[in-house]
Structure formats: C-alpha cells, structure tokens
Design an enzyme around this catalytic site. Structure first.
Site, PDB file in Angstrom:
ATOM      1  N   LYS A 175      12.818   1.370  -1.842  1.00 29.59           N
ATOM      2  CA  LYS A 175      12.084   0.241  -2.412  1.00 29.59           C
ATOM      3  C   LYS A 175      12.683  -0.199  -3.751  1.00 29.59           C
ATOM      4  O   LYS A 175      12.921  -1.385  -3.971  1.00 29.59           O
ATOM      5  CB  LYS A 175      10.603   0.607  -2.620  1.00 29.59           C
ATOM      6  CG  LYS A 175       9.874   1.007  -1.345  1.00 29.59           C
ATOM      7  CD  LYS A 175       8.400   1.337  -1.612  1.00 29.59           C
ATOM      8  CE  LYS A 175       8.168   2.477  -2.566  1.00 29.59           C
ATOM      9  NZ  LYS A 175       8.660   3.793  -2.108  1.00 29.59           N
ATOM     10  N   ARG A 181      14.127  12.820 -11.870  1.00 27.77           N
ATOM     11  CA  ARG A 181      12.697  12.672 -12.132  1.00 27.77           C
ATOM     12  C   ARG A 181      11.968  13.998 -11.927  1.00 27.77           C
ATOM     13  O   ARG A 181      12.301  14.761 -11.024  1.00 27.77           O
ATOM     14  CB  ARG A 181      12.104  11.615 -11.176  1.00 27.77           C
ATOM     15  CG  ARG A 181      12.371  10.205 -11.623  1.00 27.77           C
ATOM     16  CD  ARG A 181      12.068   9.188 -10.545  1.00 27.77           C
ATOM     17  NE  ARG A 181      10.835   9.423  -9.802  1.00 27.77           N
ATOM     18  CZ  ARG A 181      10.383   8.617  -8.852  1.00 27.77           C
ATOM     19  NH1 ARG A 181      11.055   7.518  -8.544  1.00 27.77           N
ATOM     20  NH2 ARG A 181       9.277   8.885  -8.227  1.00 27.77           N
ATOM     21  N   ARG A 200      18.122  12.030  -5.712  1.00 27.48           N
ATOM     22  CA  ARG A 200      18.055  10.857  -6.594  1.00 27.48           C
ATOM     23  C   ARG A 200      18.333  11.208  -8.055  1.00 27.48           C
ATOM     24  O   ARG A 200      17.835  12.189  -8.581  1.00 27.48           O
ATOM     25  CB  ARG A 200      16.663  10.216  -6.486  1.00 27.48           C
ATOM     26  CG  ARG A 200      16.407   9.132  -7.530  1.00 27.48           C
ATOM     27  CD  ARG A 200      15.262   8.218  -7.170  1.00 27.48           C
ATOM     28  NE  ARG A 200      14.074   8.916  -6.747  1.00 27.48           N
ATOM     29  CZ  ARG A 200      13.069   8.348  -6.085  1.00 27.48           C
ATOM     30  NH1 ARG A 200      13.118   7.066  -5.770  1.00 27.48           N
ATOM     31  NH2 ARG A 200      12.014   9.057  -5.739  1.00 27.48           N
TER      32      ARG A 200
HETATM   33  P1  ADP Z   1      12.025   4.421  -3.451  1.00 30.85           P
HETATM   34  O1  ADP Z   1      11.860   3.468  -4.604  1.00 30.85           O
HETATM   35  O2  ADP Z   1      11.521   3.859  -2.169  1.00 30.85           O
HETATM   36  O3  ADP Z   1      11.452   5.790  -3.728  1.00 30.85           O
HETATM   37  P2  ADP Z   1      14.875   4.410  -4.171  1.00 30.85           P
HETATM   38  O4  ADP Z   1      15.322   2.994  -4.087  1.00 30.85           O
HETATM   39  O5  ADP Z   1      14.690   4.996  -5.526  1.00 30.85           O
HETATM   40  O6  ADP Z   1      13.572   4.639  -3.252  1.00 30.85           O
HETATM   41  O7  ADP Z   1      15.934   5.282  -3.355  1.00 30.85           O
HETATM   42  C1  ADP Z   1      15.764   6.690  -3.219  1.00 30.85           C
HETATM   43  C2  ADP Z   1      17.139   7.346  -3.325  1.00 30.85           C
HETATM   44  O8  ADP Z   1      17.904   7.006  -2.162  1.00 30.85           O
HETATM   45  C3  ADP Z   1      17.989   6.912  -4.513  1.00 30.85           C
HETATM   46  O9  ADP Z   1      18.753   8.017  -4.930  1.00 30.85           O
HETATM   47  C4  ADP Z   1      18.873   5.809  -3.949  1.00 30.85           C
HETATM   48  O10 ADP Z   1      20.120   5.743  -4.633  1.00 30.85           O
HETATM   49  C5  ADP Z   1      19.083   6.266  -2.514  1.00 30.85           C
HETATM   50  N1  ADP Z   1      19.168   5.153  -1.553  1.00 30.85           N
HETATM   51  C6  ADP Z   1      18.451   4.011  -1.525  1.00 30.85           C
HETATM   52  N2  ADP Z   1      18.794   3.237  -0.476  1.00 30.85           N
HETATM   53  C7  ADP Z   1      19.748   3.925   0.203  1.00 30.85           C
HETATM   54  C8  ADP Z   1      20.517   3.659   1.392  1.00 30.85           C
HETATM   55  N3  ADP Z   1      20.348   2.537   2.102  1.00 30.85           N
HETATM   56  N4  ADP Z   1      21.412   4.581   1.780  1.00 30.85           N
HETATM   57  C9  ADP Z   1      21.574   5.724   1.072  1.00 30.85           C
HETATM   58  N5  ADP Z   1      20.901   6.036  -0.032  1.00 30.85           N
HETATM   59  C10 ADP Z   1      19.992   5.149  -0.484  1.00 30.85           C
HETATM   60  P1  ADP Z   2       8.424   6.692  -5.053  1.00 26.69           P
HETATM   61  O1  ADP Z   2       8.607   5.287  -4.639  1.00 26.69           O
HETATM   62  O2  ADP Z   2       9.681   7.476  -5.078  1.00 26.69           O
HETATM   63  O3  ADP Z   2       7.317   7.384  -4.328  1.00 26.69           O
HETATM   64  P2  ADP Z   2       7.188   5.743  -7.546  1.00 26.69           P
HETATM   65  O4  ADP Z   2       8.096   5.655  -8.699  1.00 26.69           O
HETATM   66  O5  ADP Z   2       6.748   4.508  -6.890  1.00 26.69           O
HETATM   67  O6  ADP Z   2       7.888   6.767  -6.557  1.00 26.69           O
HETATM   68  O7  ADP Z   2       5.878   6.545  -7.953  1.00 26.69           O
HETATM   69  C1  ADP Z   2       5.932   7.754  -8.655  1.00 26.69           C
HETATM   70  C2  ADP Z   2       4.529   8.272  -8.893  1.00 26.69           C
HETATM   71  O8  ADP Z   2       3.812   7.354  -9.748  1.00 26.69           O
HETATM   72  C3  ADP Z   2       3.646   8.396  -7.657  1.00 26.69           C
HETATM   73  O9  ADP Z   2       3.836   9.623  -6.971  1.00 26.69           O
HETATM   74  C4  ADP Z   2       2.252   8.307  -8.292  1.00 26.69           C
HETATM   75  O10 ADP Z   2       1.889   9.518  -8.945  1.00 26.69           O
HETATM   76  C5  ADP Z   2       2.444   7.262  -9.361  1.00 26.69           C
HETATM   77  N1  ADP Z   2       2.209   5.897  -8.836  1.00 26.69           N
HETATM   78  C6  ADP Z   2       3.118   4.894  -8.732  1.00 26.69           C
HETATM   79  N2  ADP Z   2       2.565   3.798  -8.209  1.00 26.69           N
HETATM   80  C7  ADP Z   2       1.267   4.095  -7.963  1.00 26.69           C
HETATM   81  C8  ADP Z   2       0.169   3.394  -7.406  1.00 26.69           C
HETATM   82  N3  ADP Z   2       0.297   2.109  -6.980  1.00 26.69           N
HETATM   83  N4  ADP Z   2      -1.019   4.036  -7.307  1.00 26.69           N
HETATM   84  C9  ADP Z   2      -1.177   5.297  -7.726  1.00 26.69           C
HETATM   85  N5  ADP Z   2      -0.181   6.018  -8.253  1.00 26.69           N
HETATM   86  C10 ADP Z   2       1.034   5.449  -8.381  1.00 26.69           C
END
Ligand code: ADP
Ligand code: ADP
Ligand code: ZN
Length: 224
Positions: free
Chosen positions: A13, A160, A127
């Site tokens: 995302k 993280r 990540r």
């Molecule tokens: P999210 O916000 O949904 O948790 P991220 O965009 O932070 O996901 O991506 C999670 C991890 O996967 C990061 O380390 C990112 O660099 C990697 N990543 C994201 N998209 C891809 C992809 N299409 N192929 C391989 N690795 C990816």
């Molecule tokens: P990822 O996409 O990798 O799951 P985020 O960066 O979106 O991680 O979220 C990290 C953490 O921040 C979540 O596990 C939660 O604790 C908190 N968080 C983020 N967005 C929300 C939300 N919309 N509602 C509740 N908690 C949230």
C-alpha cells in the site's frame, strides 16, 4: 478524486500510494506513518499509539478518526487524497463517508491490494524504511544500492518496531478480523477494484493506474 487503499500489511500500500502520488496531484496520507511521526516526536498521541502499534493492535477508532479527518481537509489535500491504511474498521469507514459527505466529497475508488500470506510475511520482516523521506526498501526484494542508506536522499534506513515475525503474524490476524470485512462493504457500494499485489513494483503500479483510469499526466480533475 479520493482513493482508498485497503490490503493486509505488506501488500504494498505505502509503495503504491507513493507511486500514485508521483503521477497525480493526489496527496498520500498514511495513518501508520502519522502515528510513527508522533511516536518519533514523543507527543502524547505518540505515546498512546505506541502501546497499540508495538503489539500489532489497532489504535482505538476515535483517536484514528480524529487524526485522519483533521489531516485530509487541510489545503494540501484539496485535489484529493490516497488513503493508505485508513479506514481499517467499519466504524472508521462510516466516519470517513460521513465527513466526506459533509464536505460535498466522496470516495471515488477503493483499491484492494493483496498478495499471498508467505509473501506478505517476507515483505514485512524484510522491510526497511528511510528515517528521512520514508521510502520503503526491502532486504529481499528491493535492497538499497548501499546497505542501510536511502538511494534517494542518503538518509538512514531503519526497521520498524512492529516489523518482526511475531507482531507481523498478529497484524495479519487483526487485518482478517477487523479490516477484511470492509472489502465486501466497498464491493456492495460498487467502489471496489481488486489489484494483484504480486509481481514487480512497477507492474503493480501499472495495474493500479489502469484500474483507476488515470494515465501518466493525469489527473487535473478537481476533487469530486
Ligand atoms: P504496506 O504499506 O502495505 O504494509 P509496503 O508498501 O510498505 O506495504 O511494502 C512492504 C514491503 O514490501 C516493503 O519492504 C516494500 O519495499 C516491499 N514491496 C512492496 N511492493 C513490492 C513488490 N511489488 N514486490 C516486492 N516487494 C515489494
Ligand atoms: P502496515 O500497512 O504495514 O500494516 P501501517 O503503517 O499502516 O502498517 O500501520 C502500522 C500500525 O499503526 C498498525 O498496526 C496499527 O497499530 C496502527 N494503525 C495504522 N492505521 C490505523 C488505523 N486506521 N486504525 C487503527 N490503527 C492503525
Ligand atoms: Zn530517503
């Protein structure tokens, strides 16, 4: 135009929202990143959020809703937003719909980004994020040119506090229980676009661009 990105942790995302922001006038708003900013600054909100974030639990709805609604109506969001990580519960979704309506706006599209569980876990634990510009890297899939250093700005890369295997597994459970039900909600509203998050980052971006019907230079549409 307002776009919502829904998907499990690690789906891509943040990566895709950043790519879309580059191609459009939309502002990327990431709830998790806002919390991490507060945690870094050690604000009261940051201290409170940390107790949830570090356990992989969701921060309570009222706190998240207040923070996001305050953010998305700022002047820099006037062309619209790409919401990354919000809404994550039905209450958050309802609050967002109400607030947009009050501002004569709406959600134009919801992208459901997904990938298989083993890929999600590997993406999460691999990540690394730039402390300075928040660009995500991955030690397995997209390592920086120089270990620990951001290609774009030279900033330090960090892992993280919630990106360990145990918390990642729990976050996936929380996602399935609390967030996945939103997918049917948005499908019923006719807003849902399912996008396969597997494959090269640029390939996935191309799928998103196609689904949203935007091309390289767009959109200059006013926010609707
Ligand atoms: P999210 O916000 O949904 O948790 P991220 O965009 O932070 O996901 O991506 C999670 C991890 O996967 C990061 O380390 C990112 O660099 C990697 N990543 C994201 N998209 C891809 C992809 N299409 N192929 C391989 N690795 C990816
Ligand atoms: P990822 O996409 O990798 O799951 P985020 O960066 O979106 O991680 O979220 C990290 C953490 O921040 C979540 O596990 C939660 O604790 C908190 N968080 C983020 N967005 C929300 C939300 N919309 N509602 C509740 N908690 C949230
Ligand atoms: Zn950087």
């Amino acid at each position: 135009m307002n776009v919502v990105l829904v998907g499990p942790p690690g789906a891509g995302k943040g990566t895709q929202a950043a790519a879309l922001e580059e191609k459009t006038k939309l502002k990327h708003i990431a709830s998790g990143e806002l919390f991490r900013q507060h945690m870094r600054d050690e604000t009261e909100l940051g201290k409170l959020a940390r107790t949830y974030v570090d356990r992989g639990e969701l921060v309570p709805d009222d706190i998240v809703i207040t923070m996001i609604l305050e953010r998305i109506f700022q002047p820099d969001c006037e062309h619209g937003v790409i919401l990354d990580g919000f809404p994550r519960t039905k209450e958050q979704a309802a609050a967002l719909e109400r607030a947009l309506e009050e501002h004569q706006q709406k959600i134009d599209a919801v992208i459901f980004l997904n990938a298989p569980r083993d890929v999600l876990l590997k993406r999460i634990v691999g990540r690394q994020t730039c402390r300075n510009c928040q660009t995500p890297y991955n030690i397995y899939y997209s390592p920086p040119r120089e270990e620990g250093v951001c290609d774009l700005c030279g900033g330090d890369l960090y892992t993280r506090s919630d990106d360990n295997m145990e918390t990642a597994r729990h976050r996936l459970e929380v996602y399935l229980q609390q967030t996945a039900p939103l997918i049917e909600h948005y499908r019923a509203l006719g807003l849902l676009h399912e996008v396969d998050g597997l494959g090269d980052i640029h390939e996935v971006t191309a799928r998103l661009v196609r689904e949203l019907g935007i091309n390289g230079e767009l959109p200059h549409q006013p926010r609707t």
